[in-house]
Scaffold this motif. Structure first.
Motif, PDB file in Angstrom:
ATOM      1  N   PRO A  26      12.835   6.220   0.417  1.00 36.22           N
ATOM      2  CA  PRO A  26      12.304   4.829   0.828  1.00 36.22           C
ATOM      3  C   PRO A  26      12.900   4.355   2.014  1.00 36.22           C
ATOM      4  N   ALA A  27      12.189   3.308   2.568  1.00 33.29           N
ATOM      5  CA  ALA A  27      12.503   2.654   3.586  1.00 33.29           C
ATOM      6  C   ALA A  27      13.850   1.810   3.635  1.00 33.29           C
ATOM      7  N   GLY A  28      14.691   2.047   4.175  1.00 35.54           N
ATOM      8  CA  GLY A  28      15.995   1.307   4.280  1.00 35.54           C
ATOM      9  C   GLY A  28      16.856   2.000   3.148  1.00 35.54           C
ATOM     10  N   ALA A  29      16.758   3.157   2.783  1.00 28.10           N
ATOM     11  CA  ALA A  29      17.667   3.778   1.845  1.00 28.10           C
ATOM     12  C   ALA A  29      18.312   4.806   2.576  1.00 28.10           C
ATOM     13  N   LEU A  30      19.433   5.114   1.879  1.00 28.12           N
ATOM     14  CA  LEU A  30      20.228   6.131   2.023  1.00 28.12           C
ATOM     15  C   LEU A  30      20.301   7.321   1.155  1.00 28.12           C
ATOM     16  N   ALA A  31      19.676   8.258   1.573  1.00 27.17           N
ATOM     17  CA  ALA A  31      19.604   9.524   0.512  1.00 27.17           C
ATOM     18  C   ALA A  31      20.502  10.569   1.014  1.00 27.17           C
ATOM     19  N   CYS A  32      21.187  11.378  -0.130  1.00 28.59           N
ATOM     20  CA  CYS A  32      22.073  12.319   0.379  1.00 28.59           C
ATOM     21  C   CYS A  32      21.389  13.710  -0.409  1.00 28.59           C
ATOM     22  N   VAL A  33      21.472  14.601   0.417  1.00 32.51           N
ATOM     23  CA  VAL A  33      21.151  15.808  -0.004  1.00 32.51           C
ATOM     24  C   VAL A  33      22.364  16.667  -0.077  1.00 32.51           C
ATOM     25  N   MET A  34      22.947  17.165  -1.361  1.00 33.56           N
ATOM     26  CA  MET A  34      24.040  17.829  -1.722  1.00 33.56           C
ATOM     27  C   MET A  34      23.851  19.454  -2.443  1.00 33.56           C
ATOM     28  N   GLY A  35      25.120  19.957  -2.314  1.00 33.02           N
ATOM     29  CA  GLY A  35      24.885  21.623  -2.874  1.00 33.02           C
ATOM     30  C   GLY A  35      25.539  22.354  -1.998  1.00 33.02           C
ATOM     31  N   ARG A  36      26.135  23.440  -2.838  1.00 30.11           N
ATOM     32  CA  ARG A  36      26.891  24.616  -2.307  1.00 30.11           C
ATOM     33  C   ARG A  36      26.359  25.002  -0.788  1.00 30.11           C
ATOM     34  N   ASN A  37      27.403  25.884  -0.158  1.00 29.93           N
ATOM     35  CA  ASN A  37      26.979  26.565   0.976  1.00 29.93           C
ATOM     36  C   ASN A  37      25.727  27.510   0.605  1.00 29.93           C
ATOM     37  N   GLY A  38      24.645  27.674   1.555  1.00 29.82           N
ATOM     38  CA  GLY A  38      23.733  28.610   1.536  1.00 29.82           C
ATOM     39  C   GLY A  38      22.583  28.099   0.383  1.00 29.82           C
ATOM     40  N   VAL A  39      22.519  27.051  -0.069  1.00 33.21           N
ATOM     41  CA  VAL A  39      21.620  26.519  -1.122  1.00 33.21           C
ATOM     42  C   VAL A  39      20.299  26.242  -0.574  1.00 33.21           C
ATOM     43  N   GLY A  40      20.264  25.827   1.072  1.00 32.63           N
ATOM     44  CA  GLY A  40      19.126  25.592   1.462  1.00 32.63           C
ATOM     45  C   GLY A  40      18.834  24.201   2.148  1.00 32.63           C
ATOM     46  N   LYS A  41      20.038  23.484   2.107  1.00 27.77           N
ATOM     47  CA  LYS A  41      20.017  22.238   2.823  1.00 27.77           C
ATOM     48  C   LYS A  41      19.581  22.009   4.337  1.00 27.77           C
ATOM     49  N   THR A  42      20.217  22.978   4.976  1.00 27.28           N
ATOM     50  CA  THR A  42      19.812  22.865   6.661  1.00 27.28           C
ATOM     51  C   THR A  42      18.297  23.378   6.836  1.00 27.28           C
ATOM     52  N   THR A  43      17.930  24.464   5.886  1.00 31.10           N
ATOM     53  CA  THR A  43      16.539  24.816   5.968  1.00 31.10           C
ATOM     54  C   THR A  43      15.637  23.727   5.617  1.00 31.10           C
ATOM     55  N   LEU A  44      16.038  22.888   4.690  1.00 29.87           N
ATOM     56  CA  LEU A  44      15.233  21.754   4.259  1.00 29.87           C
ATOM     57  C   LEU A  44      15.120  20.611   5.446  1.00 29.87           C
ATOM     58  N   LEU A  45      16.251  20.188   6.114  1.00 31.60           N
ATOM     59  CA  LEU A  45      15.885  19.338   7.143  1.00 31.60           C
ATOM     60  C   LEU A  45      15.349  19.870   8.274  1.00 31.60           C
ATOM     61  N   ASN A  46      15.670  21.022   8.590  1.00 33.71           N
ATOM     62  CA  ASN A  46      14.644  21.792   9.749  1.00 33.71           C
ATOM     63  C   ASN A  46      13.084  21.745   9.252  1.00 33.71           C
ATOM     64  N   ALA A  47      12.899  21.784   8.191  1.00 32.57           N
ATOM     65  CA  ALA A  47      11.628  21.933   7.758  1.00 32.57           C
ATOM     66  C   ALA A  47      10.799  20.366   7.853  1.00 32.57           C
ATOM     67  N   VAL A  48      11.625  19.534   7.413  1.00 33.19           N
ATOM     68  CA  VAL A  48      11.326  18.142   7.620  1.00 33.19           C
ATOM     69  C   VAL A  48      11.188  17.822   8.990  1.00 33.19           C
ATOM     70  N   MET A  49      11.912  18.389   9.831  1.00 41.45           N
ATOM     71  CA  MET A  49      11.848  17.953  11.257  1.00 41.45           C
ATOM     72  C   MET A  49      10.684  19.002  11.919  1.00 41.45           C
ATOM     73  N   GLY A  50      10.166  19.730  11.434  1.00 46.90           N
ATOM     74  CA  GLY A  50       9.180  20.899  12.125  1.00 46.90           C
ATOM     75  C   GLY A  50       9.839  21.757  12.993  1.00 46.90           C
ATOM     76  N   VAL A  51      11.140  21.930  12.610  1.00 45.62           N
ATOM     77  CA  VAL A  51      11.937  23.015  13.533  1.00 45.62           C
ATOM     78  C   VAL A  51      11.625  24.441  12.850  1.00 45.62           C
ATOM     79  N   LEU A  52      11.290  24.518  11.438  1.00 39.79           N
ATOM     80  CA  LEU A  52      10.975  25.564  11.025  1.00 39.79           C
ATOM     81  C   LEU A  52       9.565  25.183  10.230  1.00 39.79           C
ATOM     82  N   PRO A  53       8.594  26.336  10.302  1.00 35.58           N
ATOM     83  CA  PRO A  53       7.316  26.084   9.647  1.00 35.58           C
ATOM     84  C   PRO A  53       7.530  26.337   7.988  1.00 35.58           C
ATOM     85  N   THR A  54       6.657  25.426   7.332  1.00 34.03           N
ATOM     86  CA  THR A  54       6.457  25.438   5.708  1.00 34.03           C
ATOM     87  C   THR A  54       5.560  26.650   5.448  1.00 34.03           C
ATOM     88  N   ARG A  55       5.883  27.284   4.211  1.00 34.88           N
ATOM     89  CA  ARG A  55       4.830  28.079   3.702  1.00 34.88           C
ATOM     90  C   ARG A  55       3.880  27.538   2.709  1.00 34.88           C
TER      91      ARG A  55
END
Ligand SMILES: Nc1ncnc2c1ncn2[C@@H]1O[C@H](COP(=O)(O)OP(=O)(O)O)[C@@H](O)[C@H]1O
Ligand SMILES: [Mg+2]
Length: 231
Positions: A25-54
């Motif tokens: 939501p606007a003004g919120a601070l949201a944290c994505v957590m999880g162990r190494n390799g679970v897909g956190k960076t992939t998620l951010l890259n897809a949110v930014m359009g660095v990676l295409p989505t299926r």
């Protein structure tokens, strides 16, 4: 402000995200957590359009941006600080900021000064090549560079990873300041539980590309949640 629904991302045949939903939501601070390799960076890259989505959609302020190129997302107000404090190592600190400013299409040079006001330690280093900065200084530069585009949402991938403890606190304080005083929405991938507990309004835990837990920041203190994050 940001709404991700049913997101699926794959590297070739290897699917990494399976129907991820996430809302900031606007003004919120949201944290994505999880162990190494679970897909956190992939998620951010897809949110930014660095990676295409299926499959799935990404919406920013109500607009479907799923197919939008990264630079247009930046112009809409999304600032990205990728994992590993990537800067242009051959360029000076000043050039790193100027290149981003020019690319943003902004006419207002004062944004560079404003970004330096957030990280005054960078001022004496303006003529130094970014490749010669410490990891912590590079991360400060990477965040300053994202600020030059005047984002309304800041997306940061493990901003304190591998950085000396004294600078970790400074970076955390800056993120807190940008969020609380300037009202920036923040989407943060963070491994340090203390920092996440102190700042997050809400959190999402990923495991093997699936959201396995979501909750309010305070719930991060629960043992059951901490077990999901244990290495
Ligand atoms: N460029 C890539 N090509 C193929 N597989 C990748 C690539 N990047 C990441 N992966 C794989 O995708 C999964 C998720 O990685 P990543 O999103 O970096 O996880 P996290 O950020 O949570 O550590 C891992 O299994 C990783 O090996
Ligand atoms: Mg990562």
């Amino acid at each position: 402000m940001l709404e991700v629904t049913g997101l699926e991302v794959a590297y070739g045949r290897a699917q990494v995200l399976f129907g991820v939903d996430l809302a900031v939501p606007a003004g919120a601070l949201a944290c994505v957590m999880g162990r190494n390799g679970v897909g956190k960076t992939t998620l951010l890259n897809a949110v930014m359009g660095v990676l295409p989505t299926r499959a799935g959609t990404v919406r920013f302020e109500g607009r479907d941006i799923t197919k939008m190129p990264t630079h247009e997302r930046v112009r809409l107000g999304m600032g990205y600080v990728p994992q590993g404090h990537e800067t242009f190592g051959q360029l000076t600190v000043a050039e790193n900021l100027r290149v981003t400013w020019e690319a943003s299409g902004s006419k207002d040079r004062s944004v560079i000064d404003e970004a330096l006001d957030v990280f005054p330690r960078l001022r004496p280093l303006l003529k130094r090549r970014a490749g010669f900065l410490s990891g912590g200084q590079q991360q400060q530069l990477a965040i300053a560079r994202a600020l030059v585009t005047r984002p309304r949402m800041l997306i940061l991938d493990e901003p304190t990873e591998g950085i000396q403890p004294s600078i970790v606190t400074e970076i955390e304080d800056v993120i807190e300041h940008l969020h609380k005083e300037r009202g920036l929405a923040v989407l943060l991938v963070e491994q340090y539980l203390d920092f996440a507990m102190r700042l997050a309004d809400r959190f999402t835990v990923l495991d093997a590309g699936v959201v396995v837990h979501e909750g309010a920041g305070a719930e991060l203190a629960d043992e059951g949640v901490q077990r999901l994050l244990a290495v």
